[in-house]
Design a protein around this motif. Structure first.
Motif, PDB file in Angstrom:
ATOM      1  N   LEU A  80      -1.338  -8.031  -4.306  1.00  0.00           N
ATOM      2  CA  LEU A  80      -2.251  -6.900  -4.451  1.00  0.00           C
ATOM      3  C   LEU A  80      -1.498  -5.602  -4.205  1.00  0.00           C
ATOM      4  O   LEU A  80      -0.707  -5.512  -3.263  1.00  0.00           O
ATOM      5  CB  LEU A  80      -3.403  -6.988  -3.443  1.00  0.00           C
ATOM      6  CG  LEU A  80      -4.373  -8.163  -3.566  1.00  0.00           C
ATOM      7  CD1 LEU A  80      -5.273  -8.213  -2.329  1.00  0.00           C
ATOM      8  CD2 LEU A  80      -5.202  -8.046  -4.834  1.00  0.00           C
ATOM      9  N   HIS A  81      -1.763  -4.607  -5.040  1.00  0.00           N
ATOM     10  CA  HIS A  81      -1.161  -3.281  -4.880  1.00  0.00           C
ATOM     11  C   HIS A  81      -2.262  -2.240  -4.745  1.00  0.00           C
ATOM     12  O   HIS A  81      -3.111  -2.106  -5.622  1.00  0.00           O
ATOM     13  CB  HIS A  81      -0.272  -2.967  -6.090  1.00  0.00           C
ATOM     14  CG  HIS A  81       0.078  -1.518  -6.250  1.00  0.00           C
ATOM     15  ND1 HIS A  81       0.653  -0.774  -5.231  1.00  0.00           N
ATOM     16  CD2 HIS A  81      -0.063  -0.660  -7.302  1.00  0.00           C
ATOM     17  CE1 HIS A  81       0.853   0.470  -5.668  1.00  0.00           C
ATOM     18  NE2 HIS A  81       0.420   0.554  -6.899  1.00  0.00           N
ATOM     19  N   PHE A  82      -2.257  -1.526  -3.607  1.00  0.00           N
ATOM     20  CA  PHE A  82      -3.223  -0.459  -3.361  1.00  0.00           C
ATOM     21  C   PHE A  82      -2.541   0.901  -3.502  1.00  0.00           C
ATOM     22  O   PHE A  82      -1.589   1.205  -2.778  1.00  0.00           O
ATOM     23  CB  PHE A  82      -3.816  -0.573  -1.954  1.00  0.00           C
ATOM     24  CG  PHE A  82      -4.766  -1.721  -1.777  1.00  0.00           C
ATOM     25  CD1 PHE A  82      -6.126  -1.554  -1.995  1.00  0.00           C
ATOM     26  CD2 PHE A  82      -4.305  -2.971  -1.388  1.00  0.00           C
ATOM     27  CE1 PHE A  82      -7.009  -2.610  -1.822  1.00  0.00           C
ATOM     28  CE2 PHE A  82      -5.180  -4.033  -1.221  1.00  0.00           C
ATOM     29  CZ  PHE A  82      -6.542  -3.857  -1.441  1.00  0.00           C
ATOM     30  N   ASP A  83      -3.027   1.705  -4.435  1.00  0.00           N
ATOM     31  CA  ASP A  83      -2.589   3.090  -4.586  1.00  0.00           C
ATOM     32  C   ASP A  83      -3.620   3.941  -3.839  1.00  0.00           C
ATOM     33  O   ASP A  83      -4.765   4.087  -4.281  1.00  0.00           O
ATOM     34  CB  ASP A  83      -2.522   3.458  -6.068  1.00  0.00           C
ATOM     35  CG  ASP A  83      -1.677   4.693  -6.332  1.00  0.00           C
ATOM     36  OD1 ASP A  83      -1.626   5.572  -5.449  1.00  0.00           O
ATOM     37  OD2 ASP A  83      -1.081   4.795  -7.424  1.00  0.00           O
ATOM     38  N   LEU A  84      -3.207   4.499  -2.699  1.00  0.00           N
ATOM     39  CA  LEU A  84      -4.149   5.057  -1.714  1.00  0.00           C
ATOM     40  C   LEU A  84      -4.548   6.490  -2.044  1.00  0.00           C
ATOM     41  O   LEU A  84      -4.183   7.447  -1.356  1.00  0.00           O
ATOM     42  CB  LEU A  84      -3.530   4.976  -0.315  1.00  0.00           C
ATOM     43  CG  LEU A  84      -3.162   3.573   0.171  1.00  0.00           C
ATOM     44  CD1 LEU A  84      -2.414   3.655   1.506  1.00  0.00           C
ATOM     45  CD2 LEU A  84      -4.404   2.702   0.317  1.00  0.00           C
ATOM     46  N   ALA A  85      -5.352   6.638  -3.081  1.00  0.00           N
ATOM     47  CA  ALA A  85      -5.796   7.968  -3.490  1.00  0.00           C
ATOM     48  C   ALA A  85      -6.693   8.628  -2.452  1.00  0.00           C
ATOM     49  O   ALA A  85      -6.818   9.855  -2.415  1.00  0.00           O
ATOM     50  CB  ALA A  85      -6.526   7.872  -4.832  1.00  0.00           C
ATOM     51  N   ALA A 107       3.274   2.604 -12.991  1.00  0.00           N
ATOM     52  CA  ALA A 107       3.946   2.439 -11.697  1.00  0.00           C
ATOM     53  C   ALA A 107       3.720   1.043 -11.149  1.00  0.00           C
ATOM     54  O   ALA A 107       4.637   0.397 -10.631  1.00  0.00           O
ATOM     55  CB  ALA A 107       3.439   3.489 -10.707  1.00  0.00           C
ATOM     56  N   ALA A 108       2.475   0.554 -11.276  1.00  0.00           N
ATOM     57  CA  ALA A 108       2.175  -0.805 -10.834  1.00  0.00           C
ATOM     58  C   ALA A 108       2.942  -1.820 -11.669  1.00  0.00           C
ATOM     59  O   ALA A 108       3.408  -2.848 -11.152  1.00  0.00           O
ATOM     60  CB  ALA A 108       0.672  -1.056 -10.924  1.00  0.00           C
ATOM     61  N   ALA A 114       0.846  -1.194   0.000  1.00  0.00           N
ATOM     62  CA  ALA A 114       0.000   0.000   0.000  1.00  0.00           C
ATOM     63  C   ALA A 114       0.875   1.235   0.000  1.00  0.00           C
ATOM     64  O   ALA A 114       1.900   1.276   0.684  1.00  0.00           O
ATOM     65  CB  ALA A 114      -0.930   0.009   1.223  1.00  0.00           C
ATOM     66  N   ALA A 115       0.466   2.232  -0.775  1.00  0.00           N
ATOM     67  CA  ALA A 115       1.286   3.433  -0.911  1.00  0.00           C
ATOM     68  C   ALA A 115       0.444   4.590  -1.412  1.00  0.00           C
ATOM     69  O   ALA A 115      -0.487   4.403  -2.204  1.00  0.00           O
ATOM     70  CB  ALA A 115       2.426   3.175  -1.901  1.00  0.00           C
ATOM     71  N   THR A 116       0.766   5.791  -0.947  1.00  0.00           N
ATOM     72  CA  THR A 116       0.297   7.009  -1.596  1.00  0.00           C
ATOM     73  C   THR A 116       1.239   7.213  -2.782  1.00  0.00           C
ATOM     74  O   THR A 116       2.174   7.997  -2.716  1.00  0.00           O
ATOM     75  CB  THR A 116       0.351   8.193  -0.621  1.00  0.00           C
ATOM     76  OG1 THR A 116       1.647   8.214   0.022  1.00  0.00           O
ATOM     77  CG2 THR A 116      -0.713   8.069   0.445  1.00  0.00           C
ATOM     78  N   LEU A 117       0.978   6.502  -3.873  1.00  0.00           N
ATOM     79  CA  LEU A 117       2.020   6.330  -4.884  1.00  0.00           C
ATOM     80  C   LEU A 117       1.965   7.339  -6.011  1.00  0.00           C
ATOM     81  O   LEU A 117       2.986   7.933  -6.366  1.00  0.00           O
ATOM     82  CB  LEU A 117       1.962   4.906  -5.452  1.00  0.00           C
ATOM     83  CG  LEU A 117       3.238   4.460  -6.165  1.00  0.00           C
ATOM     84  CD1 LEU A 117       4.417   4.381  -5.190  1.00  0.00           C
ATOM     85  CD2 LEU A 117       3.049   3.115  -6.852  1.00  0.00           C
ATOM     86  N   LEU A 122      -6.918  -0.101  -6.976  1.00  0.00           N
ATOM     87  CA  LEU A 122      -6.393  -1.454  -6.784  1.00  0.00           C
ATOM     88  C   LEU A 122      -5.790  -1.955  -8.088  1.00  0.00           C
ATOM     89  O   LEU A 122      -6.382  -1.771  -9.161  1.00  0.00           O
ATOM     90  CB  LEU A 122      -7.523  -2.392  -6.344  1.00  0.00           C
ATOM     91  CG  LEU A 122      -7.193  -3.894  -6.300  1.00  0.00           C
ATOM     92  CD1 LEU A 122      -6.195  -4.202  -5.196  1.00  0.00           C
ATOM     93  CD2 LEU A 122      -8.472  -4.709  -6.117  1.00  0.00           C
ATOM     94  N   PHE A 123      -4.638  -2.604  -7.973  1.00  0.00           N
ATOM     95  CA  PHE A 123      -3.972  -3.214  -9.124  1.00  0.00           C
ATOM     96  C   PHE A 123      -3.592  -4.647  -8.780  1.00  0.00           C
ATOM     97  O   PHE A 123      -3.157  -4.927  -7.662  1.00  0.00           O
ATOM     98  CB  PHE A 123      -2.698  -2.448  -9.492  1.00  0.00           C
ATOM     99  CG  PHE A 123      -2.931  -1.016  -9.879  1.00  0.00           C
ATOM    100  CD1 PHE A 123      -3.061  -0.659 -11.212  1.00  0.00           C
ATOM    101  CD2 PHE A 123      -3.024  -0.024  -8.912  1.00  0.00           C
ATOM    102  CE1 PHE A 123      -3.278   0.662 -11.573  1.00  0.00           C
ATOM    103  CE2 PHE A 123      -3.238   1.299  -9.263  1.00  0.00           C
ATOM    104  CZ  PHE A 123      -3.372   1.644 -10.600  1.00  0.00           C
ATOM    105  N   ALA A 124      -3.727  -5.528  -9.745  1.00  0.00           N
ATOM    106  CA  ALA A 124      -3.343  -6.923  -9.529  1.00  0.00           C
ATOM    107  C   ALA A 124      -3.189  -7.621 -10.870  1.00  0.00           C
ATOM    108  O   ALA A 124      -3.989  -7.393 -11.793  1.00  0.00           O
ATOM    109  CB  ALA A 124      -4.363  -7.657  -8.669  1.00  0.00           C
ATOM    110  N   LEU A 125      -2.188  -8.475 -10.972  1.00  0.00           N
ATOM    111  CA  LEU A 125      -2.086  -9.396 -12.100  1.00  0.00           C
ATOM    112  C   LEU A 125      -2.929 -10.640 -11.848  1.00  0.00           C
ATOM    113  O   LEU A 125      -3.344 -11.317 -12.790  1.00  0.00           O
ATOM    114  CB  LEU A 125      -0.624  -9.785 -12.332  1.00  0.00           C
ATOM    115  CG  LEU A 125       0.292  -8.655 -12.823  1.00  0.00           C
ATOM    116  CD1 LEU A 125       1.752  -9.071 -12.750  1.00  0.00           C
ATOM    117  CD2 LEU A 125      -0.077  -8.237 -14.241  1.00  0.00           C
TER     118      LEU A 125
END
Length: 430
Positions: free
Chosen positions: A394-399, A378-379, A301-304, A319-322
């Protein structure tokens, strides 16, 4: 106000009597008129309105307060200057759940709202360790913090590069929560958090208005730490590793520069074309550390990216995921806990969207905001550093993690959005 004000919830339509009013006074406090078509937001908005009246202590009362309605009120009522002040109602099981939420959210929001002078990389790692240790059963937590040159010795070159320009050196926290009593138990899940305690942008320096809120750039670290704490309070019985990648991104004679090339532990070479695309550089190390644990579930998780905020706004996390099956489960968890989350595109070919003539990849594109599809790119960069072709990641971009100013639903500052979703995913998938 020193007195505790009673807040009741009216679920029947009061349109004929009160028109469009959301709040009306009673003998002991106020009554909220619920908009059934948008129940949670209408209650959260009422909470903001009551905070604006200067109330400091309120008691929710009556039979109509569900867990989610009480939590929506709490989120609206609290602010950076006033955490807490809400007395929940209901049976002991309900009030216990709400108290657990408040404990974890209050800690995360207080941490994110701290000034960058107070909260520096090593301090962030120490505060996260103390919080988890206080919540977990005795003997279930072990941790160590790698500082400065120790990062280079372990091969965590991205985190060191980003943080080396500050006199307050970068740090990686690796915390092991193991409630099984078995030292050989497998690590079921690993949580990775971006912990940039202040982001100037480095030599790709931000404008003042963009830099002002950059104390929040460690929001990912606070979110995954609070998510682990919440899961522990709710009965997590699996071994979980917490990895925080902590640094200040500042300018100095020792800071990393445009055109530098970082060689990562897995051999990937990365050309720096934007020093303000630093979050992915530190997360890459965290993700490889998570992979070394053997965890079947990895969540970061990140404020990316600003691109994620442009795509989904400030009310949703991206949310991003392969792993498409896992992504659908994560979206279901988010809906279950009422945290708006939207999946954005990610495919393996996104790894190639930041080409470099000098390295395997660049860390961005040398255009404003990273160009079109910046959040997905970025993901894609991060996906180079996860195991099993992204299965279980799982990758969370914390908008939605932070608001620069007050609005009708949220006070300025940290929101805690994402904590419940990640905690639910941890409990459901680990």
């Amino acid at each position: 106000m020193a007195d505790v004000v009673q807040i009741q919830l009216q679920t029947e339509s009061a349109a004929n009597k009160w028109g469009k009013a959301t709040l009306t006074p009673t003998g002991s406090g106020f009554q909220i008129h619920l908009n059934a078509a948008d129940a949670l937001r209408s209650v959260q908005k009422a909470g903001r309105s009551l905070d604006g009246l200067g109330l400091t202590q309120v008691q929710l009362s009556g039979d109509n307060w569900t867990l989610e309605l009480q939590w929506a009120f709490y989120q609206g009522f609290c602010s950076a200057k006033k955490q807490g002040g809400v007395q929940f109602c209901g049976d002991s099981a309900l009030t216990t759940q709400l108290a657990q939420l408040a404990q974890c959210f209050d800690w995360a929001k207080q941490l994110i709202n701290q000034t960058p002078d107070e909260l520096y990389p090593e301090q962030l790692a120490k505060q996260a360790t103390a919080f988890i240790t206080d919540i977990a059963a005795k003997g279930t937590v072990n941790s160590h913090i790698l500082l400065d040159q120790q990062l280079l010795q372990q091969g965590w070159n991205g985190l060191h590069a980003v943080g080396r320009g500050s006199a307050r050196k970068p740090a990686m926290l690796v915390l092991d929560y193991n409630p099984t009593g078995n030292a050989a138990a497998p690590v079921s899940a690993a949580l990775v958090g971006k912990g940039i305690t202040f982001d100037s942008g480095g030599y790709s320096i931000k404008a003042t208005e963009s830099m002002l809120a950059m104390k929040c750039d460690m929001g990912g670290a606070a979110t995954v730490t609070a998510a682990l704490a919440l899961a522990i309070l709710q009965g997590l019985d699996k071994r979980v590793q917490l990895i925080l990648c902590c640094a200040e991104n500042l300018i100095s004679s020792n800071a990393y520069k445009l055109g530098d090339i970082i060689t990562y532990k897995n051999g990937t070479t990365v050309e720096i074309v934007n020093t303000d695309a630093e979050g992915r550089l530190v997360l890459a190390d965290g993700l490889m550390c998570a992979a070394e644990s053997g965890a079947g579930l990895i969540i970061d998780a990140a404020t990316l990216t600003g691109a994620a905020m442009t795509a989904v706004g400030g009310e949703y996390n991206a949310l991003f995921a392969l792993d498409k099956t896992l992504a659908q489960k994560a979206l279901a968890y988010a809906e279950q806990v009422q945290e708006p989350t939207w999946q954005l595109p990610l495919e393996l070919w996104h790894q190639q969207q930041c080409p470099s003539a000098y390295a395997d990849t660049a860390n961005s594109r040398p255009v404003k905001g990273g160009g079109a599809g910046g959040a997905s790119n970025a993901a894609g960069f991060l996906s180079r550093f996860v195991p099993n072709a992204g299965k279980g990641w799982l990758h969370f971009d914390l908008a939605a993690a932070f608001n620069n100013s007050n609005n009708a639903y949220w006070a300025a500052g940290a929101t805690g959005q994402g904590i419940r979703t990640i905690s639910a995913a941890l409990l459901g998938e680990a």
